[in-house]
Write an enzyme that holds these catalytic residues in place. Structure first.
Site, PDB file in Angstrom:
ATOM      1  N   GLY A  10      36.326  67.379  43.445  1.00 44.59           N
ATOM      2  CA  GLY A  10      35.699  68.698  43.306  1.00 44.59           C
ATOM      3  C   GLY A  10      36.658  69.687  42.679  1.00 44.59           C
ATOM      4  O   GLY A  10      36.645  70.886  42.983  1.00 44.59           O
ATOM      5  N   GLY A  13      35.629  73.165  40.849  1.00 41.11           N
ATOM      6  CA  GLY A  13      35.030  74.288  41.556  1.00 41.11           C
ATOM      7  C   GLY A  13      35.965  75.480  41.673  1.00 41.11           C
ATOM      8  O   GLY A  13      37.068  75.485  41.127  1.00 41.11           O
ATOM      9  N   TYR A 143      24.478  74.499  55.025  1.00 44.35           N
ATOM     10  CA  TYR A 143      25.906  74.478  54.671  1.00 44.35           C
ATOM     11  C   TYR A 143      26.767  74.640  55.929  1.00 44.35           C
ATOM     12  O   TYR A 143      27.702  73.863  56.163  1.00 44.35           O
ATOM     13  CB  TYR A 143      26.167  75.609  53.674  1.00 44.35           C
TER      14      TYR A 143
HETATM   15  N1  SER Z   1      31.893  81.282  50.462  1.00 41.56           N
HETATM   16  C1  SER Z   1      30.977  80.413  51.107  1.00 41.56           C
HETATM   17  C2  SER Z   1      29.578  80.785  50.861  1.00 41.56           C
HETATM   18  O1  SER Z   1      29.313  81.957  50.750  1.00 41.56           O
HETATM   19  C3  SER Z   1      31.226  80.412  52.576  1.00 41.56           C
HETATM   20  O2  SER Z   1      32.165  79.472  52.848  1.00 41.56           O
HETATM   21  O3  SER Z   1      28.758  79.942  50.801  1.00 41.56           O
END
Ligand code: SER
Length: 315
Positions: A10, A13, A143
């Site tokens: 990754g 990113g 997430y």
């Molecule tokens: N920065 C991330 C998000 O906003 C949180 O870990 O998804």
């Protein structure tokens, strides 16, 4: 000294592209292989880059074996806002990817593994101010659920399989070298771009939404410091709270106006507002400070000055 051969998964990113450069500096380009599922953009093209999909377990194992990898930084993940739109894929990539890496760590007796967690692992009934290291965690986004589950996987592999895995619960990370990547905290990346290009910004969070945030340099530093620390100092094997600053959209706008007085902000909250409202506003990172000496260097105004100075070259 043992020779390290580092794999970054990754690497294209937001965090990966900057961490890769930090690792090049420490270990030399020849000892760091940056990988992602797409061709590299910009700076990463200058180093050792290969295409690798963490979901293809067999190919991952072969890659590790062929290149004599000793450490992995596994950063590939779907972020919070994107994850809500495609929850099954977020679960698949964020969980299966991590378990593949942890299994590889066992199979190839890797020296250590890094995996990021997030403030998203907390939820609406978590104490919002100065959120403790150990507290209620009831994430509401897919997430966040993958981050909490991932923390438990890391701790499990450490206890049961002896994997030296290390992790940080990052606040929103703010850098200028990559575009916003589908996170709820990414408004604070976009706002600097819009301040320079349009002199105005429409924010998808409301004016007084406080969130913990961190400048990318501090995030890279925290990551490298915990990965360099002797194993006995890393006492938490789920993930450490780390904090640097907290601010609202109104406050970051004010900080920008010190440099660009004509800059204006307006507010049009969308589905990301409820995600932000479920997260802490500030974190207690005492354990990171005590255990391995964490210390941030950037506050809001220092970060703003730095970003506005360097960002024009990336637009
Ligand atoms: N920065 C991330 C998000 O906003 C949180 O870990 O998804």
């Amino acid at each position: 000294m043992k020779k390290h051969k580092i794999l970054i998964i990754g690497a294209g990113g937001q965090l990966g592209s900057e961490l890769t450069q930090g690792l090049w500096q420490i270990y030399g380009k020849e000892n760091v292989i940056a990988t992602d599922i797409k061709d590299p953009q910009g700076i990463l093209g200058q180093g050792n880059f290969e295409i690798l999909d963490v979901l293809k377990e067999k190919a991952l194992f072969e890659f590790i074996k062929k290149n004599n990898i000793t450490q992995i930084y596994h950063l590939a993940a779907v972020l919070s806002a994107t994850g809500e739109r495609n929850p099954k894929f977020a679960w698949h990539l964020n969980m299966d990817g991590l378990v593949h890496v942890l299994d590889a760590a066992v199979e190839f007796k890797l020296d250590r593994v890094y995996w990021p967690s997030s403030i998203a692992a907390f939820g609406p009934t978590t104490p919002k101010q100065n959120t403790p290291q150990d507290t209620i965690m009831d994430p509401t986004t897919i997430y966040g659920i993958t981050k909490l589950a991932g923390e438990r996987w890391c701790d499990w592999y450490f206890r049961n399989k002896g994997v030296d895995v290390r992790s940080l619960r990052y606040p929103g990370l703010i850098g200028y070298k990559t575009k916003p990547g589908g996170g709820t905290t990414d408004y604070a990346v976009d706002i600097y771009i819009k301040a320079l290009t349009d002199k105005k910004f429409e924010c998808f969070l409301s004016e007084h939404t406080y969130l913990p945030m961190m400048y990318m340099d501090d995030a890279v530093k925290a990551t490298l410091v915990i990965m360099e620390a002797p194993a006995e100092k890393v006492k938490i094997r789920s993930s450490y709270n780390v904090s640097a600053m907290s601010f609202s959209p109104a406050e970051i706008a004010k900080s920008i106006q010190k440099h660009i007085p004509e800059f204006t902000i307006s507010y049009q909250p969308d589905f990301r507002q409820s995600i932000a409202d479920s997260w802490p506003q500030s974190l207690d990172d005492m354990r990171a400070r005590q255990d391995w000496g964490w210390q941030p260097a950037f506050d809001l105004d220092k970060m703003t000055a730095e970003i506005l100075k360097h960002l024009p070259a990336y637009l």
